[in-house]
Design a protein around this motif. Structure first.
Motif, PDB file in Angstrom:
ATOM      1  N   GLU A 106       0.840  -1.210   0.000  1.00 49.99           N
ATOM      2  CA  GLU A 106       0.000   0.000   0.000  1.00 49.99           C
ATOM      3  C   GLU A 106       0.867   1.250   0.000  1.00 49.99           C
ATOM      4  O   GLU A 106       0.627   2.187  -0.760  1.00 49.99           O
ATOM      5  CB  GLU A 106      -0.911   0.018   1.236  1.00 49.99           C
ATOM      6  N   ILE A 107       1.866   1.252   0.866  1.00 51.53           N
ATOM      7  CA  ILE A 107       2.754   2.410   0.974  1.00 51.53           C
ATOM      8  C   ILE A 107       3.537   2.587  -0.320  1.00 51.53           C
ATOM      9  O   ILE A 107       3.698   3.713  -0.815  1.00 51.53           O
ATOM     10  CB  ILE A 107       3.697   2.260   2.185  1.00 51.53           C
ATOM     11  N   LEU A 108       3.993   1.494  -0.894  1.00 51.14           N
ATOM     12  CA  LEU A 108       4.731   1.564  -2.149  1.00 51.14           C
ATOM     13  C   LEU A 108       3.868   2.162  -3.259  1.00 51.14           C
ATOM     14  O   LEU A 108       4.339   2.995  -4.049  1.00 51.14           O
ATOM     15  CB  LEU A 108       5.205   0.163  -2.529  1.00 51.14           C
ATOM     16  N   ALA A 109       2.595   1.780  -3.311  1.00 52.52           N
ATOM     17  CA  ALA A 109       1.684   2.345  -4.305  1.00 52.52           C
ATOM     18  C   ALA A 109       1.488   3.840  -4.063  1.00 52.52           C
ATOM     19  O   ALA A 109       1.494   4.638  -5.010  1.00 52.52           O
ATOM     20  CB  ALA A 109       0.341   1.615  -4.264  1.00 52.52           C
ATOM     21  N   ILE A 110       1.322   4.226  -2.810  1.00 52.14           N
ATOM     22  CA  ILE A 110       1.140   5.647  -2.483  1.00 52.14           C
ATOM     23  C   ILE A 110       2.374   6.443  -2.900  1.00 52.14           C
ATOM     24  O   ILE A 110       2.257   7.490  -3.544  1.00 52.14           O
ATOM     25  CB  ILE A 110       0.845   5.827  -0.974  1.00 52.14           C
ATOM     26  N   VAL A 111       3.548   5.944  -2.552  1.00 56.21           N
ATOM     27  CA  VAL A 111       4.783   6.654  -2.917  1.00 56.21           C
ATOM     28  C   VAL A 111       4.914   6.720  -4.434  1.00 56.21           C
ATOM     29  O   VAL A 111       5.243   7.776  -4.990  1.00 56.21           O
ATOM     30  CB  VAL A 111       6.021   5.993  -2.284  1.00 56.21           C
ATOM     31  N   SER A 132       5.673   4.250   9.581  1.00 55.03           N
ATOM     32  CA  SER A 132       7.127   4.383   9.686  1.00 55.03           C
ATOM     33  C   SER A 132       7.869   3.056   9.557  1.00 55.03           C
ATOM     34  O   SER A 132       8.906   2.973   8.900  1.00 55.03           O
ATOM     35  CB  SER A 132       7.525   5.101  10.973  1.00 55.03           C
ATOM     36  N   GLY A 133       7.368   1.990  10.169  1.00 55.88           N
ATOM     37  CA  GLY A 133       8.043   0.696  10.105  1.00 55.88           C
ATOM     38  C   GLY A 133       8.099   0.152   8.692  1.00 55.88           C
ATOM     39  O   GLY A 133       9.147  -0.307   8.227  1.00 55.88           O
ATOM     40  N   ALA A 134       6.967   0.204   8.002  1.00 55.65           N
ATOM     41  CA  ALA A 134       6.921  -0.321   6.632  1.00 55.65           C
ATOM     42  C   ALA A 134       7.760   0.536   5.686  1.00 55.65           C
ATOM     43  O   ALA A 134       8.391   0.010   4.762  1.00 55.65           O
ATOM     44  CB  ALA A 134       5.480  -0.403   6.145  1.00 55.65           C
ATOM     45  N   ILE A 135       7.802   1.847   5.921  1.00 56.35           N
ATOM     46  CA  ILE A 135       8.636   2.718   5.086  1.00 56.35           C
ATOM     47  C   ILE A 135      10.102   2.334   5.249  1.00 56.35           C
ATOM     48  O   ILE A 135      10.842   2.239   4.262  1.00 56.35           O
ATOM     49  CB  ILE A 135       8.414   4.205   5.425  1.00 56.35           C
ATOM     50  N   GLN A 136      10.525   2.083   6.488  1.00 57.99           N
ATOM     51  CA  GLN A 136      11.914   1.696   6.716  1.00 57.99           C
ATOM     52  C   GLN A 136      12.241   0.362   6.041  1.00 57.99           C
ATOM     53  O   GLN A 136      13.346   0.185   5.520  1.00 57.99           O
ATOM     54  CB  GLN A 136      12.219   1.640   8.219  1.00 57.99           C
ATOM     55  N   ARG A 196      15.042  -2.331   1.646  1.00 59.70           N
ATOM     56  CA  ARG A 196      15.005  -3.190   0.468  1.00 59.70           C
ATOM     57  C   ARG A 196      15.346  -2.443  -0.814  1.00 59.70           C
ATOM     58  O   ARG A 196      15.422  -3.036  -1.885  1.00 59.70           O
ATOM     59  CB  ARG A 196      13.645  -3.860   0.356  1.00 59.70           C
ATOM     60  N   GLY A 197      15.547  -1.135  -0.717  1.00 59.04           N
ATOM     61  CA  GLY A 197      15.981  -0.361  -1.875  1.00 59.04           C
ATOM     62  C   GLY A 197      14.883   0.018  -2.841  1.00 59.04           C
ATOM     63  O   GLY A 197      15.155   0.439  -3.963  1.00 59.04           O
ATOM     64  N   LEU A 198      13.621  -0.117  -2.432  1.00 59.78           N
ATOM     65  CA  LEU A 198      12.502   0.218  -3.309  1.00 59.78           C
ATOM     66  C   LEU A 198      12.097   1.685  -3.189  1.00 59.78           C
ATOM     67  O   LEU A 198      11.523   2.260  -4.112  1.00 59.78           O
ATOM     68  CB  LEU A 198      11.301  -0.681  -2.990  1.00 59.78           C
ATOM     69  N   VAL A 199      12.402   2.287  -2.041  1.00 64.52           N
ATOM     70  CA  VAL A 199      12.066   3.680  -1.751  1.00 64.52           C
ATOM     71  C   VAL A 199      13.310   4.333  -1.163  1.00 64.52           C
ATOM     72  O   VAL A 199      14.101   3.667  -0.501  1.00 64.52           O
ATOM     73  CB  VAL A 199      10.884   3.743  -0.737  1.00 64.52           C
ATOM     74  N   LYS A 200      13.478   5.624  -1.419  1.00 60.10           N
ATOM     75  CA  LYS A 200      14.612   6.341  -0.841  1.00 60.10           C
ATOM     76  C   LYS A 200      14.186   7.745  -0.441  1.00 60.10           C
ATOM     77  O   LYS A 200      13.156   8.249  -0.893  1.00 60.10           O
ATOM     78  CB  LYS A 200      15.779   6.424  -1.820  1.00 60.10           C
ATOM     79  N   VAL A 201      14.989   8.368   0.423  1.00 59.49           N
ATOM     80  CA  VAL A 201      14.778   9.762   0.809  1.00 59.49           C
ATOM     81  C   VAL A 201      15.377  10.615  -0.295  1.00 59.49           C
ATOM     82  O   VAL A 201      16.502  10.391  -0.733  1.00 59.49           O
ATOM     83  CB  VAL A 201      15.458  10.071   2.163  1.00 59.49           C
ATOM     84  N   ASP A 202      14.598  11.592  -0.752  1.00 58.39           N
ATOM     85  CA  ASP A 202      15.064  12.469  -1.820  1.00 58.39           C
ATOM     86  C   ASP A 202      14.795  13.920  -1.441  1.00 58.39           C
ATOM     87  O   ASP A 202      13.925  14.571  -1.989  1.00 58.39           O
ATOM     88  CB  ASP A 202      14.370  12.118  -3.136  1.00 58.39           C
TER      89      ASP A 202
END
Length: 194
Positions: free
Chosen positions: A94-99, A119-123, A128-134
């Motif tokens: 869900e979070i990945l889709a939102i991002v 926060s836990g799922a985002i971390q 896992r390298g699917l999301v990053k801080v930009d």
């Protein structure tokens, strides 16, 4: 003297998982973008045709890199022995889709959309390298802005974010309680790739 194909292969090998942008390859090899396209297509075909080769050439967002052949994913997973071979949880998806659709986005904005702390799922997604801080959002507190990575595109077999299914194609209510899976829309296999 090495051929352009050998030079291309050597550059991509040396670059590792970072890959090399199209413009940089053209400059390094002193060739035009169309000549590079011909060269990369030739190398891609050469690697794919060699059944004894466990390496493939892919392009993601005008970035070229060498990756392991999906057919070798089991042995690669054993080599790394991470839980990254496990499926993502429903909340992480869900979070990945939102991002993917709202990027750049803060954790608080994700929490507002979901109605729960993320926060836990985002971390996990960052690990896992699917999301990053930009960067940081220009608001009080300067929260992190999250975006998807090139590995996200590679993992779900997309060439760019424009390949994601259009949101307009989905409705809020699904017939027969079917679950929407945005990341299997292209009939991809979600293989682990290096």
């Amino acid at each position: 003297m090495a051929t352009k194909t050998a030079e291309l292969e050597a550059i991509l090998y040396a670059a590792g998982d970072e890959g090399v942008k199209q413009a940089d390859l053209c400059q390094l090899l002193s060739i035009t973008p169309s000549a590079l396209r011909e060269l990369t297509n030739g190398l891609k075909n050469k690697l794919a045709e060699d059944l004894n080769c466990g390496i493939r050439l892919i392009e993601v967002n005008n970035l070229f890199k060498l990756v392991t052949d999906p057919a070798c994913s089991e042995v690669i997973s054993q080599y790394f022995q991470k839980d990254s071979s496990k499926n993502l949880s429903q909340s992480a998806l869900e979070i990945l889709a939102i991002v993917a659709y709202e990027q750049p986005i803060t954790r608080v904005e994700i929490d507002d959309i979901r109605g729960v702390n993320s926060s836990g799922a985002i971390q996990t997604l960052v690990w896992r390298g699917l999301v990053k801080v930009d960067g940081k959002k220009d608001v009080p507190g300067h929260p992190n802005l999250y975006v998807t990575t090139d590995y996200f595109l590679q993992y779900f077999n997309y060439s760019s974010l424009s390949d994601l299914p259009l949101i307009e194609n989905f409705t809020d209510v699904y017939e027969d309680n079917e679950q929407l899976d945005l990341f299997n829309e292209k009939d991809n296999q979600n293989q682990e790739i290096e």
